[in-house]
Design a protein around this motif. Sequence first.
Motif, mmCIF file in Angstrom:
data_model
loop_
_atom_site.group_PDB
_atom_site.id
_atom_site.type_symbol
_atom_site.label_atom_id
_atom_site.label_comp_id
_atom_site.label_asym_id
_atom_site.label_seq_id
_atom_site.Cartn_x
_atom_site.Cartn_y
_atom_site.Cartn_z
ATOM 1 N N VAL A 282 1.346 2.596 -3.480
ATOM 2 C CA VAL A 282 0.172 2.976 -4.267
ATOM 3 C C VAL A 282 -0.055 4.483 -4.179
ATOM 4 O O VAL A 282 -0.013 5.068 -3.099
ATOM 5 N N LEU B 269 -6.990 -0.880 -1.006
ATOM 6 C CA LEU B 269 -6.759 -0.296 -2.325
ATOM 7 C C LEU B 269 -7.898 0.652 -2.710
ATOM 8 O O LEU B 269 -9.060 0.379 -2.398
ATOM 9 N N ILE C 150 0.827 -1.199 0.000
ATOM 10 C CA ILE C 150 0.000 0.000 0.000
ATOM 11 C C ILE C 150 0.866 1.256 0.000
ATOM 12 O O ILE C 150 0.489 2.286 -0.588
#
Length: 371
Positions: A154, A186, A151
């Motif tokens: 991202v 996400l 994560i």
Amino acid sequence: MTASDRAASPRPLPKPGILDIAAYVGGKSKVEGIAHPVKLSSNENVLGCSDKAKAAYRDAVDRLHIYPDGKSNALRAAVADRYGLEPERLTFGDGSDEIFALLCQVYLEPGDNIVQGEHGFAAYAIGARACQAEVRFAKEPKRRIDVEETIKCVDERTRLVFVANPANPTGTWLTGEEIRELHAALPPSVILVLDGAYAEFATDPRFEDGLALARETQNVIVTRTFSKIHGLAALRVGWGYADFGIIDPIERIRPPFNTSIPGQDAAIAALADREFEAASVALVEQWRPWLAQQLGGLGLTVTPSAANFVLVDFPTTPGKTALDAEAFLASKGYLVRAVANYGLPESIRITIGREEHNRAVVDLLAQFLAR
């Protein structure tokens, strides 16, 4: 290089970035001086493939002059029936590798990025870079995909997150709970790609294949292949399952005849041969822990694996390294895979073989370490 530079060139030039891509290199299949080496370098099914699949392949010979069904409808129905899936939410590829490339073509523009584990399968990065996208490598503590580290990579330009479960070349895996945790973290605009090439070999009850998650969500695709458990690597047949919103754009650019008649027919027959599939899993379940235990007894470190291979670490001592071990085994007719190109320079990957193969590898490595 600008468009003007390319236009003024005395010869055709590829678009920027293409020549910076390292071409994929498969496991070795030949060694000089040995006619028929034992190939344990590509995670192929050492039992071969189903006799039913072979018969279907032979029966296709009289149809080699016609185009295959571009929608793979018979195979589509067989996969949907086997796994309880909606046929319209399936896509088929020239192996699952083609589906990764198609996903990149559909979703990536220059400046976008994908995220994958630092030891992730090379095909993901190749597909992304061909679309002039950035590849971000998430750290893998203990050689496992880590939700938090993934994560961290991202951002607003992330379009795809690739997770092989179990992973290649490490063999490590995530539980269903961990996969759902990653998905929940996400953004809904990011697709989670769950590569299940080795899913059939993961028999721990905490493992989930991701198909239920893909059914319930709009941003998950699960891919599978007939190359591993079904032993049809030469025929190149893979499939993906996702929300129709993901499948529809893939189908719009997918090559129209990307799976062959022999491939489709053999895959249908392979799906029906549960006995061969069970034998393939049973062989791995029997010899994977044995091989790990025996290699550990030689003083080598083996990464816990849920796939049909093990990853083995070697010393950095000259003459005892992973490359030395790979070369020594090859000289004795056993081909394994050094994986320095995956950021693991001290490791080799060994496919689980038949009993005689596994015992020979252990004996040879004992000789190698004792030299």
